[in-house]
Design a protein around this motif. Structure first.
Motif, PDB file in Angstrom:
ATOM      1  N   ARG A  96      11.712   1.952  -2.284  1.00 36.03           N
ATOM      2  CA  ARG A  96      11.932   0.890  -1.297  1.00 36.03           C
ATOM      3  C   ARG A  96      13.033   1.263  -0.323  1.00 36.03           C
ATOM      4  NH1 ARG A  96      12.981  -4.737  -3.809  1.00 36.03           N
ATOM      5  NH2 ARG A  96      14.327  -4.773  -2.010  1.00 36.03           N
ATOM      6  N   PHE A  97      14.111   1.849  -0.855  1.00 34.73           N
ATOM      7  CA  PHE A  97      15.217   2.312  -0.013  1.00 34.73           C
ATOM      8  C   PHE A  97      14.696   3.339   1.001  1.00 34.73           C
ATOM      9  CE2 PHE A  97      18.334   5.735   0.630  1.00 34.73           C
ATOM     10  CZ  PHE A  97      19.370   5.044   1.237  1.00 34.73           C
ATOM     11  N   GLY A  98      13.902   4.305   0.533  1.00 31.69           N
ATOM     12  CA  GLY A  98      13.368   5.338   1.414  1.00 31.69           C
ATOM     13  C   GLY A  98      12.451   4.772   2.487  1.00 31.69           C
ATOM     14  N   ILE A  99      11.600   3.827   2.101  1.00 33.22           N
ATOM     15  CA  ILE A  99      10.691   3.196   3.071  1.00 33.22           C
ATOM     16  C   ILE A  99      11.506   2.424   4.111  1.00 33.22           C
ATOM     17  CG2 ILE A  99       8.932   1.409   3.369  1.00 33.22           C
ATOM     18  CD1 ILE A  99       7.737   2.359   0.679  1.00 33.22           C
ATOM     19  N   HIS A 100      12.489   1.668   3.650  1.00 33.35           N
ATOM     20  CA  HIS A 100      13.348   0.921   4.584  1.00 33.35           C
ATOM     21  C   HIS A 100      14.033   1.874   5.565  1.00 33.35           C
ATOM     22  CE1 HIS A 100      16.093  -2.164   6.035  1.00 33.35           C
ATOM     23  NE2 HIS A 100      17.068  -1.292   5.879  1.00 33.35           N
TER      24      HIS A 100
ATOM     25  N   GLU B 206       0.835  -1.207   0.000  1.00 31.76           N
ATOM     26  CA  GLU B 206       0.000   0.000   0.000  1.00 31.76           C
ATOM     27  C   GLU B 206       0.874   1.263   0.000  1.00 31.76           C
ATOM     28  OE1 GLU B 206      -3.678   1.897   2.606  1.00 31.76           O
ATOM     29  OE2 GLU B 206      -3.069  -0.170   2.989  1.00 31.76           O
ATOM     30  N   LEU B 207       1.977   1.221   0.744  1.00 31.18           N
ATOM     31  CA  LEU B 207       2.908   2.357   0.743  1.00 31.18           C
ATOM     32  C   LEU B 207       3.502   2.558  -0.648  1.00 31.18           C
ATOM     33  CD1 LEU B 207       4.866   1.799   4.071  1.00 31.18           C
ATOM     34  CD2 LEU B 207       3.364   3.711   3.550  1.00 31.18           C
ATOM     35  N   MET B 208       3.902   1.457  -1.288  1.00 32.95           N
ATOM     36  CA  MET B 208       4.481   1.549  -2.630  1.00 32.95           C
ATOM     37  C   MET B 208       3.459   2.103  -3.613  1.00 32.95           C
ATOM     38  SD  MET B 208       7.655   0.718  -2.506  1.00 32.95           S
ATOM     39  CE  MET B 208       7.976   0.621  -4.255  1.00 32.95           C
ATOM     40  N   ALA B 209       2.222   1.638  -3.543  1.00 36.63           N
ATOM     41  CA  ALA B 209       1.175   2.121  -4.453  1.00 36.63           C
ATOM     42  C   ALA B 209       0.927   3.605  -4.240  1.00 36.63           C
ATOM     43  CB  ALA B 209      -0.109   1.321  -4.236  1.00 36.63           C
ATOM     44  N   ARG B 210       0.976   4.035  -3.005  1.00 39.49           N
ATOM     45  CA  ARG B 210       0.735   5.445  -2.679  1.00 39.49           C
ATOM     46  C   ARG B 210       1.805   6.353  -3.304  1.00 39.49           C
ATOM     47  NH1 ARG B 210      -1.094   7.669   2.921  1.00 39.49           N
ATOM     48  NH2 ARG B 210      -0.525   9.849   2.771  1.00 39.49           N
ATOM     49  N   MET B 211       3.021   5.841  -3.441  1.00 36.72           N
ATOM     50  CA  MET B 211       4.134   6.668  -3.909  1.00 36.72           C
ATOM     51  C   MET B 211       4.501   6.418  -5.373  1.00 36.72           C
ATOM     52  SD  MET B 211       6.431   6.532  -0.557  1.00 36.72           S
ATOM     53  CE  MET B 211       5.596   6.533   0.995  1.00 36.72           C
ATOM     54  N   LYS B 212       3.835   5.441  -5.988  1.00 41.09           N
ATOM     55  CA  LYS B 212       4.127   5.098  -7.383  1.00 41.09           C
ATOM     56  C   LYS B 212       3.810   6.281  -8.295  1.00 41.09           C
ATOM     57  CE  LYS B 212       3.131   1.588 -10.813  1.00 41.09           C
ATOM     58  NZ  LYS B 212       2.353   0.399 -11.121  1.00 41.09           N
ATOM     59  N   GLY B 213       4.659   6.475  -9.278  1.00 40.82           N
ATOM     60  CA  GLY B 213       4.412   7.511 -10.273  1.00 40.82           C
ATOM     61  C   GLY B 213       4.674   8.927  -9.794  1.00 40.82           C
ATOM     62  N   LYS B 214       5.463   9.068  -8.751  1.00 48.21           N
ATOM     63  CA  LYS B 214       5.759  10.411  -8.237  1.00 48.21           C
ATOM     64  C   LYS B 214       7.199  10.809  -8.512  1.00 48.21           C
ATOM     65  CE  LYS B 214       2.001  10.705  -5.075  1.00 48.21           C
ATOM     66  NZ  LYS B 214       1.519  11.217  -3.831  1.00 48.21           N
ATOM     67  N   GLY B 215       7.788  10.215  -9.566  1.00 44.91           N
ATOM     68  CA  GLY B 215       9.105  10.652  -9.998  1.00 44.91           C
ATOM     69  C   GLY B 215      10.292   9.900  -9.432  1.00 44.91           C
ATOM     70  N   HIS B 216      10.048   8.817  -8.706  1.00 40.84           N
ATOM     71  CA  HIS B 216      11.152   8.043  -8.135  1.00 40.84           C
ATOM     72  C   HIS B 216      10.998   6.586  -8.531  1.00 40.84           C
ATOM     73  CE1 HIS B 216      12.430  11.455  -5.741  1.00 40.84           C
ATOM     74  NE2 HIS B 216      11.174  11.627  -5.393  1.00 40.84           N
ATOM     75  N   SER B 217      12.112   5.893  -8.696  1.00 40.85           N
ATOM     76  CA  SER B 217      12.080   4.485  -9.092  1.00 40.85           C
ATOM     77  C   SER B 217      11.591   3.605  -7.939  1.00 40.85           C
ATOM     78  CB  SER B 217      13.475   4.027  -9.523  1.00 40.85           C
ATOM     79  OG  SER B 217      14.323   3.897  -8.386  1.00 40.85           O
TER      80      SER B 217
END
Length: 187
Positions: free
Chosen positions: A51-55, A35-46
């Motif tokens: 994943r690195f930022g979330i970790h 859900e976190l990944m989906a929330r941030m998808k398509g905002k200019g970061h790979s």
């Protein structure tokens, strides 16, 4: 073989993730990573940078302390998702204690020959890079002959006992395993 600005892009992604998550109630519900990944998808970061930022956020002092001191986990909308297990609290305490120990060790006086501060380049394990699909691998490494050539070089590195790949092409201080040995810090 690597992009020169890789570490900068990851740092920017980590800051983006921090800004997105810092005001949410923590700790998060278990299994919320998708859900976190989906929330941030398509905002200019790979994908890997996110994943690195979330970790990084999930291993930050504020997040770990919210696990230690909190009673409930939360969904992204702020609703309660259940209690924090004692096992999770013990694990968070262990990680915090290890982080504090490392901080103390870094701040203690060092012997004269080690008194200069050092910086280190970020690296990936070669095994991890080889496990990536072609799109994700291209996000991490580049080669003029394409992704197959990059995979070939990574396999060759692994066969020679090189288990790490430094992101910066400018690293000239590598250990035998391929990781950065450190560079004198210049202020």
């Amino acid at each position: 073989m690597c992009n020169k600005d890789k570490s900068q892009r990851y740092e920017e992604a980590a800051q983006f993730v921090y800004n997105e998550l810092k005001d949410l109630k923590a700790p998060f519900a278990k299994g919320i990573a998708a859900e976190l990944m989906a929330r941030m998808k398509g905002k200019g970061h790979s994908y890997h940078a996110i994943r690195f930022g979330i970790h990084r956020w999930l291993n930050s002092f504020p997040y770990l302390l919210s696990t230690i001191n909190g009673k409930s986990r939360y969904n992204l909308d702020g609703s309660e998702a259940g209690p924090i297990s004692e096992e999770d609290k013990v694990h968070a305490k262990k990680v915090v204690n290890e982080k504090r120990k490392k901080q103390r060790e870094r701040s203690e006086p060092r012997e004269l020959e080690q008194s200069k501060e050092q910086t280190f380049h970020i690296h990936y394990t070669v095994e991890h890079l080889l496990s990536l699909n072609d799109e994700d691998l291209c996000d991490c490494v580049t080669h003029p002959d394409g992704v197959d050539a990059a995979r070939s070089i990574l396999k060759d590195m692994l066969s020679r006992g090189i288990t790490c790949h430094v992101i910066s092409v400018e690293c000239d201080q590598k250990l035998s395993n391929g990781s950065c040995a450190g560079h004198p810090y210049e202020s």
